[in-house]
Design an enzyme around this catalytic site. Sequence first.
Site, PDB file in Angstrom:
ATOM      1  N   HIS A  26     108.039  74.708-101.800  1.00 26.60           N
ATOM      2  CA  HIS A  26     108.818  74.450-101.074  1.00 26.60           C
ATOM      3  C   HIS A  26     108.340  74.832 -99.570  1.00 26.60           C
ATOM      4  CE1 HIS A  26     112.731  72.046-100.686  1.00 26.60           C
ATOM      5  NE2 HIS A  26     111.725  71.643 -99.549  1.00 26.60           N
TER       6      HIS A  26
ATOM      7  N   HIS B  61     113.734  65.796-103.578  1.00 24.90           N
ATOM      8  CA  HIS B  61     114.821  66.463-102.702  1.00 24.90           C
ATOM      9  C   HIS B  61     116.545  64.982-102.988  1.00 24.90           C
ATOM     10  CE1 HIS B  61     116.723  67.261 -98.143  1.00 24.90           C
ATOM     11  NE2 HIS B  61     117.804  66.476 -99.102  1.00 24.90           N
TER      12      HIS B  61
ATOM     13  N   HIS C  71     112.405  76.383 -87.129  1.00 21.92           N
ATOM     14  CA  HIS C  71     113.108  75.953 -85.805  1.00 21.92           C
ATOM     15  C   HIS C  71     112.732  77.178 -84.920  1.00 21.92           C
ATOM     16  CE1 HIS C  71     114.145  72.481 -87.849  1.00 21.92           C
ATOM     17  NE2 HIS C  71     115.384  73.590 -89.106  1.00 21.92           N
TER      18      HIS C  71
ATOM     19  N   ASP D 122     110.799  64.517 -99.552  1.00 24.23           N
ATOM     20  CA  ASP D 122     111.162  65.810 -99.247  1.00 24.23           C
ATOM     21  C   ASP D 122     112.340  65.594 -97.181  1.00 24.23           C
ATOM     22  OD1 ASP D 122     113.138  68.332-100.120  1.00 24.23           O
ATOM     23  OD2 ASP D 122     111.682  68.517 -98.051  1.00 24.23           O
TER      24      ASP D 122
ATOM     25  N   ASN E 197     120.384  72.876 -95.397  1.00 21.82           N
ATOM     26  CA  ASN E 197     120.082  71.468 -96.395  1.00 21.82           C
ATOM     27  C   ASN E 197     120.097  71.265 -97.793  1.00 21.82           C
ATOM     28  OD1 ASN E 197     121.703  69.342 -97.311  1.00 21.82           O
ATOM     29  ND2 ASN E 197     120.037  67.774 -96.009  1.00 21.82           N
TER      30      ASN E 197
ATOM     31  N   HIS F  37     107.852  74.254 -95.448  1.00 22.72           N
ATOM     32  CA  HIS F  37     107.562  72.516 -94.207  1.00 22.72           C
ATOM     33  C   HIS F  37     106.645  73.944 -92.897  1.00 22.72           C
ATOM     34  CE1 HIS F  37     110.809  70.277 -95.626  1.00 22.72           C
ATOM     35  NE2 HIS F  37     111.605  71.322 -96.515  1.00 22.72           N
TER      36      HIS F  37
ATOM     37  N   HIS G 222     115.219  72.564-103.784  1.00 32.67           N
ATOM     38  CA  HIS G 222     116.521  73.416-103.888  1.00 32.67           C
ATOM     39  C   HIS G 222     117.637  73.700-104.356  1.00 32.67           C
ATOM     40  CE1 HIS G 222     117.391  69.901-101.326  1.00 32.67           C
ATOM     41  NE2 HIS G 222     116.177  70.243-100.601  1.00 32.67           N
TER      42      HIS G 222
ATOM     43  N   ASP H  65     111.990  76.534 -99.421  1.00 31.07           N
ATOM     44  CA  ASP H  65     112.754  75.755 -98.580  1.00 31.07           C
ATOM     45  C   ASP H  65     112.203  76.172 -97.109  1.00 31.07           C
ATOM     46  OD1 ASP H  65     112.927  73.137 -96.869  1.00 31.07           O
ATOM     47  OD2 ASP H  65     115.274  73.505 -98.435  1.00 31.07           O
TER      48      ASP H  65
END
Length: 448
Positions: free
Chosen positions: A61, A180, A326, A153, A295, A63, A233, A322
């Site tokens: 998991h 998710h 950013h 997700d 989250n 990103h 998660h 997860d």
Amino acid sequence: MTLLIKDGHVVNPATKMDETADVLIEDDKVVKIEKHIKKENPDMTISAKGCYVMPGFIDMHVHFRDPGYEAKEDIFTGMEAAAHGGYTTVLTMPNTKPVADCTDVINYVHNKAKAGNCIHVMQVGAITKGQQGKELADIEEMVKAGIPAISEDGKSVMDASLYRQGMLKAAELGIPVLAHCEDINLRKNGVVNDDEKAKKLGMPGISNAVENVIAARDILLAADTGVQLHLCHCSTKESVVIMKVAKEEGIPVTAEVCPHHFTLTSDDIPEYRSQRGAGIVISDEMDEDTDYKMNPPLRSAEDVQALKEGLRDGIMDVIATDHAPHTFEDKNTTMREAPFGIVGLETAASLTYTELVREGYLTPMQMAEKMSYNPAKIIGIDKGDIQPGKVADLVIFDPHETYRIDKNTFASKGRNTPFDGRRVTGRVKYTVCDGRIVYQMKEDEKDD
């Protein structure tokens, strides 16, 4: 290339090997694991004395934000961050721009990862087109392009009938669904856990029911369709109970927990970011520390304890990150406005060892199971195993080194972590992927 790893404590869940031995690697394969291997003139010899030698970690998991949001992260920086954290395989989520809902995007990610020549990147396909929840994506074509799973997700497919169709297709094609679990109608505009801390912060809350309702729904749909379901998660004590019952009923479901959810509680959220601002001037209305916004949110101490026990007891199968990078600009706003998410690839192993192994919840063998062997089994890849004949994906982990996490040293573009400055024990020293050293800790990275 011939690589000889000497005197490491080999921990391999696939064979239950748990003893000191040497590991000999030739080209991309493990060829021998024995005590006192004698090899004339290996290309490189590593002393792993006092360290664990484990299968390379597999993160189900992450990103990587690529394509579309490369200012946050891209495939190359994401792979480097993963290698720093001991990961040799990662599954990237489909909420990119454009969404990974077709073969063009899948091929783009896989080809860029191959060009980076670092670790293995497997792109997960979206369940619906554009993640809009209205029409199934072409799952079969994406499977042909190499996706290991499907997921929506970032959100849940709220249309249960459409979701069931996607599950039936995944079951037919032999791939898992990564769920998710979030009822968006219950969450509304919530930003932190729905508890006394939310009231103190004056923030709208996210109740445990937001996760629990969809977790229960998805498990019932998995029982109905026969699909392999994996809950992402998990953060609530009820999720552990639901998982326990589902497994007792023989439903094909597994679940993951992230380090932030077994380490921090909502009470850890500071009221003001200024105490960690590193000289950055922030206006009064922007003083919340948004590095604590994720989250699902950080939950109660009771939830954290249940997650730890669930991992200990084998109810929860996987530790995933997860990883959600950013930019500073994204996070430099209020808790209400900031995006959810923190980075995790470079801190997960140390936090797992510190919070779970040292505290007696997991053995090193269980750590390797949940960070490598179990993920490999769930997605059906021949990894998470370092016995002779297998691909040489492994990590050398020093359980003795104590250091302070410093976000400014991250390989990831993301610096959004609540763990900056936290002292932890256990550190990745080397990551080996396909027999190549893709990360080696430098002497100047050691903590004074």
